[in-house]
Design a protein around this motif. Structure first.
Motif, mmCIF file in Angstrom:
data_model
loop_
_atom_site.group_PDB
_atom_site.id
_atom_site.type_symbol
_atom_site.label_atom_id
_atom_site.label_comp_id
_atom_site.label_asym_id
_atom_site.label_seq_id
_atom_site.Cartn_x
_atom_site.Cartn_y
_atom_site.Cartn_z
ATOM 1 N N ALA A 104 0.826 -1.204 0.000
ATOM 2 C CA ALA A 104 0.000 0.000 0.000
ATOM 3 C C ALA A 104 0.863 1.258 0.000
ATOM 4 O O ALA A 104 0.564 2.232 -0.699
ATOM 5 N N PHE A 105 1.942 1.226 0.765
ATOM 6 C CA PHE A 105 2.854 2.377 0.817
ATOM 7 C C PHE A 105 3.502 2.617 -0.548
ATOM 8 O O PHE A 105 3.600 3.761 -1.017
ATOM 9 N N ARG A 106 3.928 1.559 -1.202
ATOM 10 C CA ARG A 106 4.552 1.682 -2.523
ATOM 11 C C ARG A 106 3.555 2.205 -3.555
ATOM 12 O O ARG A 106 3.921 2.978 -4.451
ATOM 13 N N SER A 107 2.289 1.785 -3.425
ATOM 14 C CA SER A 107 1.281 2.201 -4.405
ATOM 15 C C SER A 107 1.018 3.700 -4.369
ATOM 16 O O SER A 107 0.587 4.290 -5.365
ATOM 17 N N PHE B 138 3.157 5.969 -4.356
ATOM 18 C CA PHE B 138 4.150 6.649 -5.187
ATOM 19 C C PHE B 138 4.196 6.083 -6.608
ATOM 20 O O PHE B 138 5.023 6.502 -7.417
ATOM 21 N N GLY B 139 3.299 5.139 -6.897
ATOM 22 C CA GLY B 139 3.320 4.510 -8.212
ATOM 23 C C GLY B 139 2.590 5.294 -9.282
ATOM 24 O O GLY B 139 2.869 5.146 -10.468
ATOM 25 N N GLY B 140 1.629 6.133 -8.882
ATOM 26 C CA GLY B 140 0.904 6.953 -9.846
ATOM 27 C C GLY B 140 -0.304 6.269 -10.466
ATOM 28 O O GLY B 140 -1.065 6.901 -11.205
ATOM 29 N N ASP B 141 -0.502 4.984 -10.199
ATOM 30 C CA ASP B 141 -1.645 4.244 -10.747
ATOM 31 C C ASP B 141 -2.735 4.188 -9.682
ATOM 32 O O ASP B 141 -2.599 3.492 -8.673
ATOM 33 N N LEU B 142 -3.842 4.915 -9.906
ATOM 34 C CA LEU B 142 -4.920 5.009 -8.918
ATOM 35 C C LEU B 142 -5.598 3.661 -8.698
ATOM 36 O O LEU B 142 -5.981 3.329 -7.570
ATOM 37 N N ALA B 143 -5.734 2.866 -9.749
ATOM 38 C CA ALA B 143 -6.392 1.559 -9.628
ATOM 39 C C ALA B 143 -5.579 0.631 -8.725
ATOM 40 O O ALA B 143 -6.135 -0.072 -7.869
ATOM 41 N N VAL B 144 -4.254 0.637 -8.924
ATOM 42 C CA VAL B 144 -3.376 -0.187 -8.083
ATOM 43 C C VAL B 144 -3.435 0.283 -6.639
ATOM 44 O O VAL B 144 -3.470 -0.529 -5.702
ATOM 45 N N GLN B 145 -3.465 1.597 -6.458
ATOM 46 C CA GLN B 145 -3.531 2.164 -5.106
ATOM 47 C C GLN B 145 -4.821 1.763 -4.400
ATOM 48 O O GLN B 145 -4.805 1.349 -3.238
ATOM 49 N N ASN B 146 -5.951 1.866 -5.099
ATOM 50 C CA ASN B 146 -7.249 1.497 -4.511
ATOM 51 C C ASN B 146 -7.293 0.009 -4.166
ATOM 52 O O ASN B 146 -7.842 -0.387 -3.128
ATOM 53 N N THR B 147 -6.711 -0.816 -5.039
ATOM 54 C CA THR B 147 -6.680 -2.262 -4.783
ATOM 55 C C THR B 147 -5.840 -2.581 -3.549
ATOM 56 O O THR B 147 -6.240 -3.377 -2.692
ATOM 57 N N ALA B 148 -4.668 -1.938 -3.471
ATOM 58 C CA ALA B 148 -3.760 -2.185 -2.341
ATOM 59 C C ALA B 148 -4.396 -1.780 -1.022
ATOM 60 O O ALA B 148 -4.328 -2.512 -0.025
ATOM 61 N N PHE B 149 -5.034 -0.605 -1.008
ATOM 62 C CA PHE B 149 -5.675 -0.152 0.221
ATOM 63 C C PHE B 149 -6.965 -0.920 0.505
ATOM 64 O O PHE B 149 -7.392 -1.028 1.660
ATOM 65 N N GLY B 150 -7.575 -1.463 -0.544
ATOM 66 C CA GLY B 150 -8.748 -2.319 -0.341
ATOM 67 C C GLY B 150 -8.370 -3.596 0.388
ATOM 68 O O GLY B 150 -9.082 -4.051 1.298
ATOM 69 N N LEU C 202 -5.807 -3.912 2.304
ATOM 70 C CA LEU C 202 -5.447 -3.492 3.653
ATOM 71 C C LEU C 202 -6.690 -3.311 4.510
ATOM 72 O O LEU C 202 -6.694 -3.651 5.704
ATOM 73 N N GLY C 203 -7.761 -2.796 3.911
ATOM 74 C CA GLY C 203 -9.023 -2.641 4.642
ATOM 75 C C GLY C 203 -9.599 -3.986 5.074
ATOM 76 O O GLY C 203 -10.130 -4.128 6.183
ATOM 77 N N GLN C 204 -9.481 -4.991 4.206
ATOM 78 C CA GLN C 204 -9.936 -6.343 4.558
ATOM 79 C C GLN C 204 -9.096 -6.915 5.699
ATOM 80 O O GLN C 204 -9.619 -7.607 6.575
ATOM 81 N N ASP C 205 -7.806 -6.619 5.684
ATOM 82 C CA ASP C 205 -6.918 -7.083 6.755
ATOM 83 C C ASP C 205 -7.331 -6.492 8.097
ATOM 84 O O ASP C 205 -7.309 -7.188 9.119
ATOM 85 N N PHE C 206 -7.704 -5.220 8.105
ATOM 86 C CA PHE C 206 -8.121 -4.582 9.354
ATOM 87 C C PHE C 206 -9.368 -5.255 9.926
ATOM 88 O O PHE C 206 -9.513 -5.389 11.143
ATOM 89 N N LYS D 163 -13.339 6.159 4.474
ATOM 90 C CA LYS D 163 -14.288 5.507 3.565
ATOM 91 C C LYS D 163 -14.240 6.125 2.171
ATOM 92 O O LYS D 163 -14.572 5.473 1.182
ATOM 93 N N PHE D 164 -13.839 7.386 2.106
ATOM 94 C CA PHE D 164 -13.767 8.085 0.823
ATOM 95 C C PHE D 164 -12.350 8.035 0.226
ATOM 96 O O PHE D 164 -12.179 7.771 -0.956
ATOM 97 N N SER D 165 -11.354 8.316 1.085
ATOM 98 C CA SER D 165 -9.955 8.279 0.636
ATOM 99 C C SER D 165 -9.051 8.104 1.848
ATOM 100 O O SER D 165 -8.956 9.006 2.688
#
Length: 311
Positions: free
Chosen positions: A62-65, A67-79, A81-85, A182-184
């Motif tokens: 999630a941290f790497r995403s 700085f990657g610039g790809d919003l889809a990858v970022q949303n997936t990574a944090f998604g 992470l949300g399931q992990d929580f 929930k939004f960002s």
């Protein structure tokens, strides 16, 4: 002007950096050895459960995403992470006794760690005060031994104030992350960090003159606190803005320096910033009381002019 003079004092007494760094290193090593071993024993079932779901690997992704610039990858990574929580909540629920024990231990260790570090603030500020007052150069260790009682008293009361404040701020940050996440999640974390910086700056502004008053005037710890707040009350808002700017600058400096030095810089930055913040509090005190002070071995500042002109 306040920050400039404080920086000059910090540079002039740079030898304090090494002495306070040694003090911090000893305190943190002892504290870490005791607290980590104790907390690991208490939290072992929970830690194993978290490791089994690869939570820490997902945090790195999630941290790497970010700085990657790809919003889809970022949303997936944090998604993920949300399931992990959500899974972590289940792990905590099935190990309630361990959680209660960990919370109690955390309070004790948080108080102890803050208390031990803050014991070094009085001798640090007193050495700086002697330099500003008469260009004297006293040692940190000898000052710590000579004023150990006052250092312990100040540290104990300051820690009693600090812990509830941090709990309130942490609770507020949690609510912000929980509500806005929930939004960002990125925006929520940024907002929570900003709120922390601003509120911590307010605390520094309110208590800026406490330790300098306790050092320079023949007053007890509580009377020093009362006089410091009342004397400085009309400048709290102005100092709040100053401390907010300094907090953000010091945060960026600490992060960059820490990353460049592979973590060692975090402790080094802590030592340097402690000296700077103590210098800043002393400069505020000297100017408020219209006293002369050294900012280096050859330059004396005369504070007998309008308070407004120092900003």
């Amino acid at each position: 002007m306040l920050a400039k003079h404080s920086l000059s004092i910090t540079v002039s007494r740079f030898s304090l950096f090494y002495k306070f760094l040694l003090y911090l290193s000893i305190v943190l090593l002892v504290f870490a050895a005791i607290s980590i071993s104790s907390m690991y024993y208490i939290m072992k079932p929970i830690i194993q459960g978290v490791q089994n779901m690869h939570f820490f690997e997902h945090c790195v992704d999630a941290f790497r995403s970010m700085f990657g610039g790809d919003l889809a990858v970022q949303n997936t990574a944090f998604g993920v992470l949300g399931q992990d929580f959500a899974k972590i909540s289940e792990v905590f629920a099935t190990n309630r006794n361990n959680v209660i024990g960990a919370v109690c231990a955390l309070f004790v260790f948080l108080f102890l760690g803050k208390f031990l570090i803050t014991i070094g603030h009085y001798p640090l500020a007193d050495v700086l005060n002697n330099f500003m007052n008469s260009n004297s150069k006293f040692g940190f260790t000898s000052n710590l031994i000579a004023h150990l009682k006052k250092s312990v008293v100040y540290s104990f009361i300051d820690t009693l104030i600090y812990i509830p404040f941090m709990l309130i701020v942490s609770g507020l940050m949690y609510l912000v992350v929980w509500g806005m996440g929930k939004f960002s999640i990125v925006f929520a974390l940024s907002l929570a960090l900003t709120i922390f910086m601003v509120l911590f700056a307010l605390k520094r502004s309110v208590f800026a003159m406490w330790l300098p008053t306790y050092i320079n005037e023949d007053l007890g710890i509580f009377k020093s606190l009362q006089k410091a707040i009342l004397t400085n009350k009309d400048l709290i808002v102005k100092n709040w803005g100053l401390f907010t700017a300094v907090n953000f600058a010091s945060y960026m400096f600490t992060i960059i320096f820490g990353l460049v030095t592979f973590g060692i810089g975090f402790i080094m930055a802590m030592s340097l910033l402690n000296i700077f913040y103590q210098s800043l509090g002393l400069v505020i005190y000297y100017r408020r009381n219209e006293r002369k002070y050294y900012i280096d071995s050859e330059t004396i500042i005369d504070s007998k002019h309008s308070i407004k002109s120092v900003y």
